[in-house]
Design a protein around this motif. Structure first.
Motif, PDB file in Angstrom:
ATOM      1  N   ASP A  93       0.828  -1.209   0.000  1.00  0.00           N
ATOM      2  CA  ASP A  93       0.000   0.000   0.000  1.00  0.00           C
ATOM      3  C   ASP A  93       0.864   1.261   0.000  1.00  0.00           C
ATOM      4  O   ASP A  93       0.386   2.338  -0.377  1.00  0.00           O
ATOM      5  CB  ASP A  93      -0.956   0.007   1.196  1.00  0.00           C
TER       6      ASP A  93
ATOM      7  N   LEU B 192      -5.032   0.307   1.831  1.00  0.00           N
ATOM      8  CA  LEU B 192      -5.049   1.031   0.559  1.00  0.00           C
ATOM      9  C   LEU B 192      -6.474   1.446   0.192  1.00  0.00           C
ATOM     10  O   LEU B 192      -6.715   2.594  -0.231  1.00  0.00           O
ATOM     11  CB  LEU B 192      -4.459   0.148  -0.537  1.00  0.00           C
TER      12      LEU B 192
ATOM     13  N   TYR C 115      -9.893  12.058 -10.444  1.00  0.00           N
ATOM     14  CA  TYR C 115     -10.394  10.693 -10.642  1.00  0.00           C
ATOM     15  C   TYR C 115     -11.524  10.416  -9.657  1.00  0.00           C
ATOM     16  O   TYR C 115     -11.575  10.991  -8.568  1.00  0.00           O
ATOM     17  CB  TYR C 115      -9.261   9.673 -10.458  1.00  0.00           C
TER      18      TYR C 115
ATOM     19  N   LEU D 240     -12.582   8.666  -3.196  1.00  0.00           N
ATOM     20  CA  LEU D 240     -12.720   7.780  -4.348  1.00  0.00           C
ATOM     21  C   LEU D 240     -13.674   6.630  -4.027  1.00  0.00           C
ATOM     22  O   LEU D 240     -13.732   6.151  -2.896  1.00  0.00           O
ATOM     23  CB  LEU D 240     -11.355   7.200  -4.728  1.00  0.00           C
TER      24      LEU D 240
ATOM     25  N   THR E 278     -14.365   2.860  -4.241  1.00  0.00           N
ATOM     26  CA  THR E 278     -13.483   1.707  -4.378  1.00  0.00           C
ATOM     27  C   THR E 278     -14.233   0.527  -5.003  1.00  0.00           C
ATOM     28  O   THR E 278     -15.358   0.218  -4.637  1.00  0.00           O
ATOM     29  CB  THR E 278     -12.911   1.279  -3.024  1.00  0.00           C
TER      30      THR E 278
ATOM     31  N   ALA F  47      -7.150  11.355  -6.487  1.00  0.00           N
ATOM     32  CA  ALA F  47      -8.368  12.091  -6.141  1.00  0.00           C
ATOM     33  C   ALA F  47      -8.201  13.579  -6.459  1.00  0.00           C
ATOM     34  O   ALA F  47      -9.104  14.222  -7.016  1.00  0.00           O
ATOM     35  CB  ALA F  47      -8.701  11.889  -4.666  1.00  0.00           C
TER      36      ALA F  47
ATOM     37  N   SER G 177      -0.586   6.116  -3.999  1.00  0.00           N
ATOM     38  CA  SER G 177      -1.131   7.254  -3.252  1.00  0.00           C
ATOM     39  C   SER G 177      -2.509   7.638  -3.793  1.00  0.00           C
ATOM     40  O   SER G 177      -2.614   8.440  -4.736  1.00  0.00           O
ATOM     41  CB  SER G 177      -0.181   8.456  -3.365  1.00  0.00           C
ATOM     42  N   PRO G 178      -3.584   7.088  -3.228  1.00  0.00           N
ATOM     43  CA  PRO G 178      -4.937   7.442  -3.698  1.00  0.00           C
ATOM     44  C   PRO G 178      -5.227   8.942  -3.675  1.00  0.00           C
ATOM     45  O   PRO G 178      -5.875   9.449  -4.607  1.00  0.00           O
ATOM     46  CB  PRO G 178      -5.852   6.670  -2.748  1.00  0.00           C
TER      47      PRO G 178
ATOM     48  N   PHE H 231     -11.656   4.021  -7.963  1.00  0.00           N
ATOM     49  CA  PHE H 231     -10.382   3.365  -7.684  1.00  0.00           C
ATOM     50  C   PHE H 231     -10.620   1.865  -7.717  1.00  0.00           C
ATOM     51  O   PHE H 231     -11.277   1.299  -6.843  1.00  0.00           O
ATOM     52  CB  PHE H 231      -9.855   3.786  -6.315  1.00  0.00           C
TER      53      PHE H 231
ATOM     54  N   ALA I  71      -8.170   5.201  -0.115  1.00  0.00           N
ATOM     55  CA  ALA I  71      -8.901   5.656  -1.300  1.00  0.00           C
ATOM     56  C   ALA I  71     -10.263   6.218  -0.913  1.00  0.00           C
ATOM     57  O   ALA I  71     -10.684   7.268  -1.421  1.00  0.00           O
ATOM     58  CB  ALA I  71      -9.052   4.506  -2.283  1.00  0.00           C
ATOM     59  N   GLN I  72     -10.957   5.532  -0.018  1.00  0.00           N
ATOM     60  CA  GLN I  72     -12.254   6.034   0.427  1.00  0.00           C
ATOM     61  C   GLN I  72     -12.123   7.379   1.132  1.00  0.00           C
ATOM     62  O   GLN I  72     -12.918   8.291   0.896  1.00  0.00           O
ATOM     63  CB  GLN I  72     -12.916   5.023   1.353  1.00  0.00           C
TER      64      GLN I  72
END
Length: 348
Positions: free
Chosen positions: A135, A176, A148, A185, A187, A144, A139-140, A151, A180-181
């Protein structure tokens, strides 16, 4: 206007985007004259070179479908010729490869696929850089901030550095997906059909951070312990209903999508499952079944990003999978989304 400015202008006109993280694999498909006994020789009649793996297939399929938003790849490759093959194939499809990290001490993951026409394929796989992915490599928030929306992470159960459960009961995949959340993003997660005895435990710790789960019927059975096919291979539909409900109860937040060659079940919290059946495919038209599930998943992501109704998403996803069956590699045969939509209209 300079070339760089033109590219920036085009990107700024795109709405939203999907980042696909996970497996990136160079596939060498060898078509054999027959399957030899140990010590014997078989001729290689034909070879195909492809780029596969969950993330690679899905992001490539999205490009083939004509997705109008931004597309990006995230994961690890080796600092080698195969890594350049991966980057070149994706970049030529208009995919941002800035999130692919080349690891100097790893080789790019690769598979030798042995294909005897009329028989199941046999796979010889080396995980390489995929096995090293953690992870910390993705880098989410960066994606973001770039606009984007979705994910995608795939495949769990083929990414040891993300699948492994740590002493604190978490996995790299769960961290990870949580990151993202938190970055805003949505998921989306896919599994691989692994025989790992810890399958349910490893995927289970990631499910609470999964907005949408898109898996096949066998993976749903392994994740939940529910039998989904009988001894003759027939689908047990009540079992799939139970598996879907268990996935939601395990923490999937927005939707669990279970697809099989015959049917698709879409489960959402507080709603009755939506069931759509696929249309039959002539076995003579099937060149390879590899990649059909990824094609299905790509069409689902496309529809989720565009906020389409579930029934429409499932219909085009079945169509994308059927089209993929006619291709030799995992991403051959995927048409533009307009073709799938027109085909869907003809069947209604």
């Amino acid at each position: 206007m300079q070339a760089g400015e033109e590219a920036h202008s085009r990107d700024s006109q795109k709405h939203g985007g999907i980042v696909c993280a996970g497996n990136f694999i160079v596939d060498r498909v060898h078509t054999l004259s027959y399957w030899p006994e140990q010590g014997n020789l078989a001729y290689i009649l034909h070879q195909d070179l492809g780029v596969g793996g969950g993330a690679a297939n899905v992001v490539t399929d999205l490009a083939s479908l004509g997705f109008s938003g931004k597309l990006a790849a995230a994961g690890c490759i080796g600092a080698d010729q195969d890594g350049e093959i991966v980057k070149t194939r994706l970049a030529n499809a208009g995919i941002d490869v800035g999130g692919l990290l080349a690891l100097a001490d790893q080789v790019t993951a690769h598979t030798h696929v042995m294909n005897v026409p009329g028989q199941n394929r046999t796979f010889f796989y080396h995980g390489g850089a995929n096995d090293a992915l953690t992870d910390a490599h993705i880098s989410p928030p960066t994606f973001a901030k770039a606009g984007y929306r979705l994910f995608y992470l795939g495949y769990l159960m083929l990414l040891p550095g993300l699948d492994r459960i740590d002493p604190d009961g978490r996995s790299g995949a769960s961290r990870l997906l949580e990151a993202a959340q938190r970055a805003g993003l949505t998921t989306c997660v896919d599994f691989v059909s692994s025989e790992d005895p810890e399958f349910a435990a490893k995927v289970g710790v990631a499910l609470p951070f999964c907005d949408f789960l898109i898996i096949n019927e066998m993976e749903a059975g392994r994740a939940t312990g529910v039998i989904v096919r009988d001894a003759k291979g027939n689908l047990i539909e009540p079992g799939l209903f139970e598996a879907g409900e268990r996935l939601l109860a395990a923490g999937v937040t927005k939707g669990a999508v279970i697809h099989a060659p015959e049917i698709c079940f879409w489960f959402a919290p507080g709603a009755s499952p939506i069931v759509t059946r696929s249309r039959p495919v002539d076995p003579n038209d099937i060149v390879s079944t590899v990649g059909a599930g990824d094609a299905f998943c790509a069409a689902v992501l496309y529809g989720l990003h565009e906020n389409w109704p579930v029934e429409r998403i499932c219909a085009v996803a079945h169509g994308a999978a059927a089209q993929c069956l006619a291709g030799a590699t995992a991403t051959d045969g995927i048409p533009n989304m307009t073709v799938l939509l027109e085909d869907m209209q003809e069947l209604t």
